[in-house]
Scaffold this active site. Structure first.
Site, mmCIF file in Angstrom:
data_model
loop_
_atom_site.group_PDB
_atom_site.id
_atom_site.type_symbol
_atom_site.label_atom_id
_atom_site.label_comp_id
_atom_site.label_asym_id
_atom_site.label_seq_id
_atom_site.Cartn_x
_atom_site.Cartn_y
_atom_site.Cartn_z
ATOM 1 N N SER A 189 -5.386 8.112 -24.906
ATOM 2 C CA SER A 189 -4.513 7.846 -24.249
ATOM 3 C C SER A 189 -4.918 6.389 -23.433
ATOM 4 C CB SER A 189 -4.339 8.842 -23.263
ATOM 5 O OG SER A 189 -3.245 8.470 -22.592
ATOM 6 N N LYS A 229 -5.861 9.779 -17.841
ATOM 7 C CA LYS A 229 -5.399 10.226 -18.573
ATOM 8 C C LYS A 229 -5.397 11.409 -19.398
ATOM 9 C CE LYS A 229 -2.862 7.218 -19.173
ATOM 10 N NZ LYS A 229 -1.940 6.647 -17.929
ATOM 11 N N HIS A 276 -9.381 9.927 -9.138
ATOM 12 C CA HIS A 276 -9.706 9.345 -10.663
ATOM 13 C C HIS A 276 -11.570 9.355 -10.502
ATOM 14 C CE1 HIS A 276 -6.220 9.858 -12.587
ATOM 15 N NE2 HIS A 276 -6.241 8.403 -13.249
HETATM 16 P P1 A3P Z 1 -1.034 10.257 -23.633
HETATM 17 O O1 A3P Z 1 -1.050 8.572 -23.352
HETATM 18 O O2 A3P Z 1 -1.009 10.830 -24.842
HETATM 19 O O3 A3P Z 1 0.795 9.888 -24.052
HETATM 20 P P2 A3P Z 1 -2.089 10.518 -16.575
HETATM 21 O O4 A3P Z 1 -1.205 11.283 -15.605
HETATM 22 O O5 A3P Z 1 -2.907 11.326 -16.186
HETATM 23 O O6 A3P Z 1 -2.226 8.811 -16.200
HETATM 24 O O7 A3P Z 1 -1.280 10.596 -17.985
HETATM 25 C C1 A3P Z 1 -1.250 10.582 -19.139
HETATM 26 C C2 A3P Z 1 -0.754 11.024 -20.132
HETATM 27 O O8 A3P Z 1 -0.056 12.149 -20.030
HETATM 28 C C3 A3P Z 1 -0.436 10.103 -21.510
HETATM 29 O O9 A3P Z 1 -0.675 10.445 -22.091
HETATM 30 C C4 A3P Z 1 1.423 10.839 -20.881
HETATM 31 O O10 A3P Z 1 1.804 11.078 -22.225
HETATM 32 C C5 A3P Z 1 0.764 12.211 -20.305
HETATM 33 N N1 A3P Z 1 1.974 13.265 -20.155
HETATM 34 C C6 A3P Z 1 2.965 13.217 -18.777
HETATM 35 N N2 A3P Z 1 3.453 13.555 -18.569
HETATM 36 C C7 A3P Z 1 3.362 14.301 -20.026
HETATM 37 C C8 A3P Z 1 4.194 15.797 -20.038
HETATM 38 N N3 A3P Z 1 5.121 15.981 -18.959
HETATM 39 N N4 A3P Z 1 3.613 16.730 -21.263
HETATM 40 C C9 A3P Z 1 2.611 16.151 -22.219
HETATM 41 N N5 A3P Z 1 2.203 14.814 -21.425
HETATM 42 C C10 A3P Z 1 2.853 14.148 -20.370
#
Ligand code: A3P
Length: 296
Positions: free
Chosen positions: A139, A48, A109
């Site tokens: 998140s 996340k 991860h």
């Molecule tokens: P939130 O839950 O705070 O919205 P991962 O890809 O490592 O699983 O991380 C997911 C997190 O990155 C989520 O955070 C998601 O919304 C955010 N995320 C994904 N794409 C994004 C983007 N283009 N810009 C900003 N945040 C993004």
């Protein structure tokens, strides 16, 4: 709760002290034996921290900003998740990698010490993305609510404790971010921050481009920044994880593209929780100088 979902919530089992999803733990010998090609790129994160965002930026850079080319398949197919072992029909990361020719963009991860040694022996390029602990925790909490393969998150207060104690899948956030930070120079790891990407996405896209020894036009960089905005990715079926069946990722509980902000922790931590968390943070991060920002 949907029928069957509780059966899929796998427990975590420690592998060399790191709690991992049971299916991953059972398969760890194969994961550890994985031999990447020197041309493969690793994108490593604590869950996340902005993995999917970075995967999309990299794919677009590799395809000179061609949006159509980057809609050829969903994120986890374009850029396999090294250690994942999912319930069928989703192929495991290793199975998928076996079907692909290098150069591949591989997501993990795993904490630094569990990354297969071949990545370092082959001097694979590695991008690490870190996100401030409080937003990362929030998140992950929402993700654990909607991802039926992860242990039940339980109430937020207890979740904060589990995070601090390193009991969540993939282990301690503190050790994870420190592990890669300490190795970043020796292993030529590009260490990025989610907060920097939010603050100035163009600057970070350029950093990634340079690290990958690519050169795309200014216009293409602008296009990549636009295509990888939160809003665009949330609407993009090949980037928003709508590919994962709803009994596994229940996006009605919380969308994968949830909020995409810095500072959302303020809406979840009480003043008391925040104080307690900060005091513990000082102890766990003592002696490390990683420039995290909880607000921008
Ligand atoms: P939130 O839950 O705070 O919205 P991962 O890809 O490592 O699983 O991380 C997911 C997190 O990155 C989520 O955070 C998601 O919304 C955010 N995320 C994904 N794409 C994004 C983007 N283009 N810009 C900003 N945040 C993004």
């Amino acid at each position: 709760e949907k029928a069957g979902s509780s059966l899929m919530r796998f427990p975590v089992i420690p592998v060399r002290g790191i709690p991992l999803m049971k299916l991953i733990a059972n398969n760890f010998d194969d994961i550890w034996a994985f031999r990447p090609d020197p041309s493969d790129l690793l994108i490593a994160t604590y869950p996340k921290a902005g993995t999917t965002w970075t995967q999309e930026i990299v794919d677009l850079l590799l395809h000179n900003g061609d949006a159509e080319a980057c809609r050829r398949a969903p994120t986890p197919v374009r850029s396999p998740f090294l250690e994942i072992v999912s319930p069928p029909p989703i192929p495991s990361g290793l199975d998928l990698l076996r079907t692909m020719d290098p150069p591949r963009v591989i997501k993990t991860h795993l904490p630094f010490q569990l990354v297969p040694l071949g990545f370092w022996e082959n001097k694979c390029k590695t991008i690490y993305v870190a996100r401030n602990a409080k937003d990362n925790l929030v998140s992950y909490y929402y993700f654990d609510l909607m991802n039926m393969t992860q242990p039940e998150p339980g109430p937020f207060d207890g979740y904060v404790t589990k995070f601090m104690q390193g009991e969540l899948s993939w282990g301690s956030w503190y050790d994870h971010v420190k592990g890669y930070w300490e190795e970043r120079e020796k292993k030529n790891i590009l260490y990025l921050f989610y907060e920097d990407m939010k603050e100035n996405p163009r600057r970070e896209v350029v950093r990634i481009m340079k690290y990958l020894d690519l050169s795309v036009s200014d216009e293409v960089i602008d296009r990549i920044v636009d295509l990888t905005s939160f809003k665009k990715m949330k609407e993009n079926p090949m980037a928003n994880y709508s590919c994962v069946p709803s009994p596994v990722f229940d996006q009605t509980i919380s969308p994968f593209m949830r909020k995409g902000e810095v500072g959302d922790w303020q809406n979840h931590f009480s003043a008391e929780q925040s104080k307690m968390f900060d005091e513990d943070y000082e102890k766990q991060m003592k002696g490390s100088n990683i420039p995290f920002r909880t607000l921008i």
